[in-house]
Enzyme design. Structure first.
Site, mmCIF file in Angstrom:
data_model
loop_
_atom_site.group_PDB
_atom_site.id
_atom_site.type_symbol
_atom_site.label_atom_id
_atom_site.label_comp_id
_atom_site.label_asym_id
_atom_site.label_seq_id
_atom_site.Cartn_x
_atom_site.Cartn_y
_atom_site.Cartn_z
ATOM 1 N N GLY A 31 0.800 -1.213 0.000
ATOM 2 C CA GLY A 31 0.000 0.000 0.000
ATOM 3 C C GLY A 31 0.835 1.266 0.000
ATOM 4 N N HIS A 37 4.569 1.460 -8.152
ATOM 5 C CA HIS A 37 3.502 0.460 -8.116
ATOM 6 C C HIS A 37 2.630 0.542 -9.364
ATOM 7 C CE1 HIS A 37 4.081 1.137 -3.609
ATOM 8 N NE2 HIS A 37 4.341 -0.148 -3.747
ATOM 9 N N GLN A 153 14.781 -9.419 -3.417
ATOM 10 C CA GLN A 153 13.462 -10.012 -3.219
ATOM 11 C C GLN A 153 13.015 -10.747 -4.477
ATOM 12 O OE1 GLN A 153 9.837 -7.933 -1.380
ATOM 13 N NE2 GLN A 153 9.485 -7.631 -3.568
ATOM 14 N N MET A 184 11.636 5.653 -6.161
ATOM 15 C CA MET A 184 10.367 5.822 -5.460
ATOM 16 C C MET A 184 10.183 4.710 -4.439
ATOM 17 S SD MET A 184 7.602 7.253 -8.181
ATOM 18 C CE MET A 184 7.838 8.883 -8.894
ATOM 19 N N SER A 186 7.610 3.904 -0.688
ATOM 20 C CA SER A 186 6.632 4.383 0.291
ATOM 21 C C SER A 186 7.325 4.964 1.513
ATOM 22 C CB SER A 186 5.705 3.241 0.711
ATOM 23 O OG SER A 186 5.034 2.704 -0.411
#
Length: 283
Positions: A31, A37, A153, A184, A186
């Site tokens: 989120g 995203h 990841q 970028m 979050s």
């Protein structure tokens, strides 16, 4: 766009799509969405008949002193963004549904999960692999999309998919950057104005390494790593966690740069940890 909170409903929707011969693209997120995203969402919409985005701040991938409680969350904003992008389903499960009482099954990709990010964040990739495995089982996507910023990841998830014979194609897309080069993330909202002004130095350091290899012909990995470290050390507010030059397939350090290599780094600015990487191509 349907917002789905319960696992059985999510599985029911996907079963119906698959019965109709429709393909499913999936973008797993925590989120607080940004253009990085959305680049994944747009590629999913281009490749698949239906797109599912999940928002789940996964407690398993946070250490005891990390930022699980303060990780940025704004569901209303994310819903508006995803609706505008034409996403079919937002899957928004609770931690109680994902890990009910008595839960005791975990996934660990050995040999890839303990180095670099894994050394700095013990248990992190165990949590990542477990939740992604669960999400793949729930959403049953044909395609799943991930960003290059979290390069380690992706290597781990790709290995898990191959080792466990999962019926999903995992796709990595390039890093999306701010106008000054900062990747970028979050977590960038944690940066103070002064830290935000310094943050682009991470990408600048990696670009320096890239130039040394691709324009000046340097092939000694240790010299490239040292140049990147030295550049970062010029800024007193930056604390270097690691700089690594590795094989992009198995994450093992390289001594001599040949073919493709991954130059990756992690730093702290104040209490905020930033990661970034660039791909080196040597012909």
């Amino acid at each position: 766009m349907e917002i789905v909170r319960r696992i059985p409903r999510m599985k029911e929707i996907v079963r119906d799509w698959h019965r109709q011969g429709r393909t499913v693209g999936f973008v797993p997120t925590m989120g607080y969405l940004h253009e990085g995203h959305l680049s994944l969402v747009r590629e999913s919409k281009r490749m698949a008949d239906h797109t599912v985005v999940s928002i789940f701040v996964n407690p398993l991938q946070f250490g005891p002193h990390e930022d699980y409680d303060r990780y940025p969350r704004d569901l209303d904003r994310d819903v508006e963004i995803l609706s505008r992008e034409g996403v079919d389903v937002l899957f928004y499960p609770s931690a109680e549904d994902m890990y009910p009482p008595g839960y005791r099954t975990y996934v660990e990709v050995e040999g890839l999960s303990q180095k670099w990010e894994g050394a700095s964040r013990p248990g992190h990739f165990r949590g990542v692999a477990t939740v992604v495995c669960k999400l793949f089982n729930i959403v049953q996507p044909d395609f799943a999309f991930f960003g290059q910023k979290d390069a380690q990841q992706f290597v781990i998830i790709r290995r898990m998919v191959e080792d466990l014979n999962m019926n999903v194609e995992v796709i990595q897309l390039p890093i999306v950057r701010e106008s000054d080069g900062l990747a970028m993330s979050s977590r960038n909202v944690y940066l103070s104005p002064e830290e935000r002004a310094v943050a682009p130095r991470l990408y600048q350091a990696l670009q320096l390494g890239q130039r040394l290899v691709q324009e000046e012909g340097e092939r000694d990995a240790a010299k490239v790593v040292e140049a990147v470290r030295s550049f970062l050390a010029q800024e007193p507010r930056i604390r270097v966690d690691y700089v690594a030059l590795v094989d992009p397939e198995d994450l093992e350090p390289v001594e001599t740069i040949r073919g493709r290599a991954l130059l990756a780094a992690a730093i702290y600015l104040g209490s905020t940890r930033l990661i970034d990487n660039v791909i080196l191509n040597v012909k």
